[in-house]
Write an enzyme that holds these catalytic residues in place. Sequence first.
Site, PDB file in Angstrom:
ATOM      1  N   SER A  30      48.003   0.977   5.499  1.00  0.00           N
ATOM      2  CA  SER A  30      47.471   0.450   4.242  1.00  0.00           C
ATOM      3  C   SER A  30      46.016   0.904   4.037  1.00  0.00           C
ATOM      4  O   SER A  30      45.754   2.103   3.949  1.00  0.00           O
ATOM      5  CB  SER A  30      47.613  -1.074   4.228  1.00  0.00           C
ATOM      6  OG  SER A  30      47.412  -1.590   2.933  1.00  0.00           O
ATOM      7  N   HIS A  61      55.827  -3.985   3.455  1.00  0.00           N
ATOM      8  CA  HIS A  61      54.485  -3.605   3.874  1.00  0.00           C
ATOM      9  C   HIS A  61      54.115  -4.151   5.257  1.00  0.00           C
ATOM     10  O   HIS A  61      53.011  -3.936   5.733  1.00  0.00           O
ATOM     11  CB  HIS A  61      53.487  -4.123   2.831  1.00  0.00           C
ATOM     12  CG  HIS A  61      52.147  -3.438   2.833  1.00  0.00           C
ATOM     13  ND1 HIS A  61      51.963  -2.150   2.374  1.00  0.00           N
ATOM     14  CD2 HIS A  61      50.916  -3.864   3.220  1.00  0.00           C
ATOM     15  CE1 HIS A  61      50.697  -1.818   2.465  1.00  0.00           C
ATOM     16  NE2 HIS A  61      50.029  -2.827   2.999  1.00  0.00           N
ATOM     17  N   ASP A 109      58.196  -2.302  -0.716  1.00  0.00           N
ATOM     18  CA  ASP A 109      56.813  -2.726  -0.503  1.00  0.00           C
ATOM     19  C   ASP A 109      56.230  -3.238  -1.826  1.00  0.00           C
ATOM     20  O   ASP A 109      56.138  -2.494  -2.803  1.00  0.00           O
ATOM     21  CB  ASP A 109      56.006  -1.522   0.007  1.00  0.00           C
ATOM     22  CG  ASP A 109      54.588  -1.868   0.424  1.00  0.00           C
ATOM     23  OD1 ASP A 109      53.971  -2.746  -0.215  1.00  0.00           O
ATOM     24  OD2 ASP A 109      54.088  -1.236   1.373  1.00  0.00           O
TER      25      ASP A 109
END
EC number: 3.1.2.12
Length: 290
Positions: free
Chosen positions: A154, A268, A231
């Site tokens: 991320s 995620h 996600d």
Amino acid sequence: MTTLEKVSANKCFEGELTKYKFKSAALGGLSANFNLFLPPNASPSTKVPVLIYLAGLTCTEDNGAQKGSFLGPASSQGIALLFPDTSPRGAGIEGEDVDWDFGTGAGFYLNATHPKYASHYNMYTHITLELPQVIEAAGNIPIDWNRQSIFGHSMGGHGALTMYLSTQKQYRSASAFAPVSNPVNCPWGQKAFTGYLQGGIAEAKAIYDATELISKSKDPVHILVDFGTADTFYKQGQLLPENFLKAARDSNYDEFQVRVRSQDGYDHSYFFISTFASDHIHFHANFLKA
């Protein structure tokens, strides 16, 4: 002289995971923590390559070490793992703890130029220069700093890609899980850049955006990216991996140099990361062990 203080140590996968802390000059004299995993083949006579993992928003140096499922594959490949923190801690800057996606836990792996943050928020220098220098200066940690690679998740995927592309081959390879791939065009990146940088988006575009950097790159690269189609942040337009892939292809990088994989149904979380952790360790091993 900076001194490392050992906080804890745990044997795992026949190697050892050790937490250290030290006073960081790059972070304005604040105490900084990191975790370091050494595989069982590391010894005073055998220096091992190192893979640096950068975690995402709200995380610490512990998330990747404890939840990423990296240690077993790294142990079998004889690769050390370095897990830095995601931001300075305890700077006491007004407003740094107001939002979860800016300030503490959200350093965005840059060197701040806005006067409010410039004394402490220098994670780029902390990762690329300070940590290798401090660990090497300790004199008893058998890492071969000529063999480094970098990966992250991320916000940390953003950091890994930008550091790889901007340091002129300090790192042999880079990979990322659900990276913030084009931050000048997403809300997270725009918020970070306008807050940390005196020049805002324009300053960031030249230095801290992987899509912009790959579009100008002419050097050979070794990059792997995975993201999940389920996600939430991908669906919200925070990650933009397609922009990165298009820029790479427009710069004539093929799938052997830049590979971007969509993983159907994955989100995620660290469940996603741990599923593909071994793939990423083995990807980097190809270059770290060469």
